[in-house]
Design a protein around this motif. Structure first.
Motif, mmCIF file in Angstrom:
data_model
loop_
_atom_site.group_PDB
_atom_site.id
_atom_site.type_symbol
_atom_site.label_atom_id
_atom_site.label_comp_id
_atom_site.label_asym_id
_atom_site.label_seq_id
_atom_site.Cartn_x
_atom_site.Cartn_y
_atom_site.Cartn_z
ATOM 1 N N UNK A 1 0.841 -1.212 0.000
ATOM 2 C CA UNK A 1 0.000 0.000 0.000
ATOM 3 C C UNK A 1 0.869 1.252 0.000
ATOM 4 N N UNK A 2 1.898 1.230 0.829
ATOM 5 C CA UNK A 2 2.798 2.383 0.921
ATOM 6 C C UNK A 2 3.525 2.620 -0.396
ATOM 7 N N UNK A 3 3.978 1.539 -1.003
ATOM 8 C CA UNK A 3 4.683 1.685 -2.274
ATOM 9 C C UNK A 3 3.745 2.162 -3.372
ATOM 10 N N UNK A 4 2.497 1.718 -3.333
ATOM 11 C CA UNK A 4 1.522 2.181 -4.309
ATOM 12 C C UNK A 4 1.327 3.688 -4.240
ATOM 13 N N UNK A 5 1.236 4.230 -3.031
ATOM 14 C CA UNK A 5 1.102 5.680 -2.869
ATOM 15 C C UNK A 5 2.348 6.400 -3.363
ATOM 16 N N UNK A 6 3.506 5.861 -3.057
ATOM 17 C CA UNK A 6 4.763 6.460 -3.519
ATOM 18 C C UNK A 6 4.810 6.532 -5.042
ATOM 19 N N UNK A 7 4.357 5.460 -5.705
ATOM 20 C CA UNK A 7 4.400 5.430 -7.162
ATOM 21 C C UNK A 7 3.340 6.322 -7.786
ATOM 22 N N UNK A 8 2.216 6.499 -7.103
ATOM 23 C CA UNK A 8 1.221 7.453 -7.603
ATOM 24 C C UNK A 8 1.825 8.845 -7.649
ATOM 25 N N UNK A 9 2.528 9.231 -6.605
ATOM 26 C CA UNK A 9 3.160 10.547 -6.582
ATOM 27 C C UNK A 9 4.275 10.631 -7.624
ATOM 28 N N UNK A 10 5.044 9.554 -7.755
ATOM 29 C CA UNK A 10 6.129 9.558 -8.738
ATOM 30 C C UNK A 10 5.583 9.717 -10.148
#
Length: 620
Positions: free
Chosen positions: A407-416
């Motif tokens: 979940x955390x990585x998904x949010x990081x990639x959305x921002x990226x």
């Protein structure tokens, strides 16, 4: 005639068996062999086949393998063995798998002889039957035992072996796919279930066929061209590689040399990619398959079957995340083009729910984005379906996946991904996400990004047409609205409401009325009517409802206390609006209701400050 039989199995002139025959099965085998020796041109009856099979198997199972060996190696019985011997494979394989059986040397000698002299077609059927019927606990042992005999049999078929090679590879991979995949470094090292050994042996098994396919390519003078009559062996090897990319490689988490010095699974993946290149498949073309025009490929395989998307997704992962066969990939391809190629594969991974698939999708997306410069993706890319469906699937990972790290990585990639879009693309992307995300937390995150873009645009020399003035106003209307008007569930939409109010307050403070670069002051009267007033109404309604529920709950507690009830041990439910809260103790109910009222106070505090700014402006 009797002199042609092995010692110990001779019959006298009157047909009476000698005392050397130790069992009824051995007598039956002796009898059918003697009878078949007189048959010309292999015209054996179905009864002959049945008796040979039943009696021979019984002899092996009863421990008379030495006598059976003497029969099968007798030169006088070679035609009989060539036609019927493959029927003995079943019991032989079972004894060879046991390994400790006292008859193992004799059975191994029989098995080796049969592989050399029996009809290759019948042997192929018999060996594959043993693979298919392998016990779940002995799949890897069976596969490893039979791979090299299968190779020898297939090589005996000459140049007309392609379909047989394909059948063998399909059967073998079907069984290998049933083996559990190692999940840790220790499991790969221990290889308890034998997947690693099977993969390594499969590579040895397939090498002569790969070499033959390469020779066929060279005979056609140069690089592969799709001719009307395609090389069937190459096609079968292509199917094999595609299946391997899907199973087991799609399930495997490969480990680099720093983690695991010798990794059979990594070696397996590397050689599969080498085989693809060796049989004339261009790795770059395979990766870009979804973007390139559909190729006219003659042959019995349709394009989707020939190049399954899951297999190509696995290939992309091996290339860009594991860096296998990267020396075959030209550096002239731009990072934007590579991202376009990978988006369909990322979307395929993220549309699944298995942890391994999601992890691969996130890793591939991250590596694809990392190659890009910020603000480099144009708005035209949003016309591609995958550039919308990938963020949608990211939202599902962020909101529904039970694994916190994903979940955390998904949010990081959305921002990226947001950072990589240029200004116009960011604007269009925000518009789209506000319409399709249907999740307050995600919508709040998008609104926060909109605020950041407005803040950047208001800085000297950073102005742009998309987050100022006329273009900004339609986006603000999407932000500053209540999905169901005053009846909107403010608790469920808390993240969106708070970020919207913070954005509005920021703009009213940051963008002076006489400058009005954002156009917010021109739009303010509409915002008051369409957003702030309905929000105030909804806020008052929600507070009144929860306050009434709080009073009712407290009254019920007092009543129960006076009646002497043990309320601390009771469990009951509360209705809030149309929603029924889960059963909970009265103390928990009070905590929930107080928390809701605190949330409403927080919303009202920000709303009141905005109203105060507007009031000051009106007085001025």
């Amino acid at each position: 005639m009797s002199d042609t039989l092995p010692v110990g199995l001779k019959c006298n002139v009157n047909g009476q068996r000698l005392k050397h025959c130790t069992s009824m099965a051995l007598e039956q085998l002796s009898d059918v062999v003697q009878r078949c020796q007189a048959v010309q041109d292999d015209n054996y009856t179905s009864e002959d086949y049945d008796v040979f099979q039943i009696a021979g198997r019984a002899c092996i199972e009863e421990g008379d393998s030495a006598q059976v060996l003497s029969i099968v190696v007798d030169e006088n019985n070679k035609d009989i063995v060539r036609c019927m011997g493959w029927n003995l494979l079943g019991p032989l394989v079972q004894i060879l798998l046991k390994k400790e059986d006292k008859n193992l040397p004799h059975c191994l000698a029989i098995f080796t002889h049969l592989v050399e002299v029996c009809s290759p077609k019948e042997l192929l059927v018999g060996l594959l039957e043993q693979v298919e019927e392998a016990h779940p606990d002995s799949i890897s042992e069976t596969v490893i035992l039979l791979l090299m005999p299968l190779q020898k049999v297939l090589l005996r078929l000459g140049r007309r072996k392609a379909s047989s090679v394909g059948m063998a590879l399909s059967t073998l991979l079907g069984q290998v796919a049933r083996l559990p995949v190692p999940q840790t470094k220790e499991q790969e090292e221990d290889d308890v279930f034998g997947l690693c050994r099977c993969c390594s042996t499969l590579l040895v098994f397939v090498r002569p066929f790969v070499a033959e396919a390469k020779q066929n390519l060279q005979a056609r003078n140069g690089p592969l061209t799709h001719t009307a009559k395609e090389d069937e062996l190459r096609t079968e090897l292509l199917k094999f590689c595609m299946k391997c990319l899907c199973e087991p490689l799609l399930e495997v988490q490969l480990r680099g040399p720093a983690t695991l010095a010798e990794s059979p699974l990594r070696d397996f993946a590397t050689e599969i990619l080498d085989i693809l290149s060796g049989i004339g498949e261009s790795i770059p073309n395979l990766l870009c398959h979804s973007l390139l025009c559909r190729r006219e490929v003659p042959g019995f395989l349709e394009e989707e079957v020939r190049y399954p998307k899951e297999s190509l997704a696995s290939l992309a992962y091996l290339l860009f995340v594991q860096h296998l066969a990267m020396d075959t990939f030209p550096s002239v391809f731009s990072p934007v083009f590579i991202l376009q190629c990978n988006m369909d594969y990322v979307n395929l991974f993220l549309s699944r729910t298995e942890e391994s698939r999601l992890q691969k999708g996130l890793d591939l997306y991250e590596r694809s984005l990392a190659r890009l410069e910020d603000n480099s993706l144009s708005v035209q890319l949003l016309e591609l379906k995958s550039f919308i469906s990938v963020p949608q699937n990211l939202v599902k990972v962020m909101t529904l996946c039970p694994i916190q790290t994903l979940r955390t990585k998904g949010l990081k990639l959305l921002q990226l991904s947001i950072d990589k879009f240029d200004t116009e693309a960011k604007y269009k992307f925000f518009q789209c996400m506000l319409k399709i995300s249907h999740h307050s937390g995600v919508e709040g995150y998008i609104i926060k990004n909109i605020r950041n873009q407005i803040d950047l645009s208001l800085k000297p020399g950073q102005g742009n047409e998309w987050f100022l003035g006329l273009h900004l106003l339609p986006l603000l209307r999407l932000v500053l609205c209540l999905p169901q008007g005053p009846e909107t569930d403010l608790l469920q939409n808390l993240d969106r409401v708070m970020e919207s109010l913070n954005l509005l307050r920021y703009m009213l403070i940051r963008d002076k009325e006489w400058e009005n670069q954002t156009g917010i002051w021109t739009e303010l009267y509409k915002i008051e009517d369409n957003y702030m007033k309905p929000l105030r109404v909804g806020l008052n309604m929600s507070k009144a409802h929860y306050e009434a529920e709080l009073r009712s709950t407290k009254d019920s507690q007092r009543t129960n206390a006076r009646a002497g009830s043990q309320i601390q041990d009771s469990v009951c439910s509360v209705n809030v609006g149309s929603e029924k809260l889960p059963n909970m103790t009265p103390e928990m109910q009070l905590q929930v209701l107080h928390s809701a009222l605190h949330t409403f106070d927080m919303i009202e505090s920000v709303l009141a400050r905005i109203e105060e700014i507007i009031e000051v402006k009106d007085k001025a």
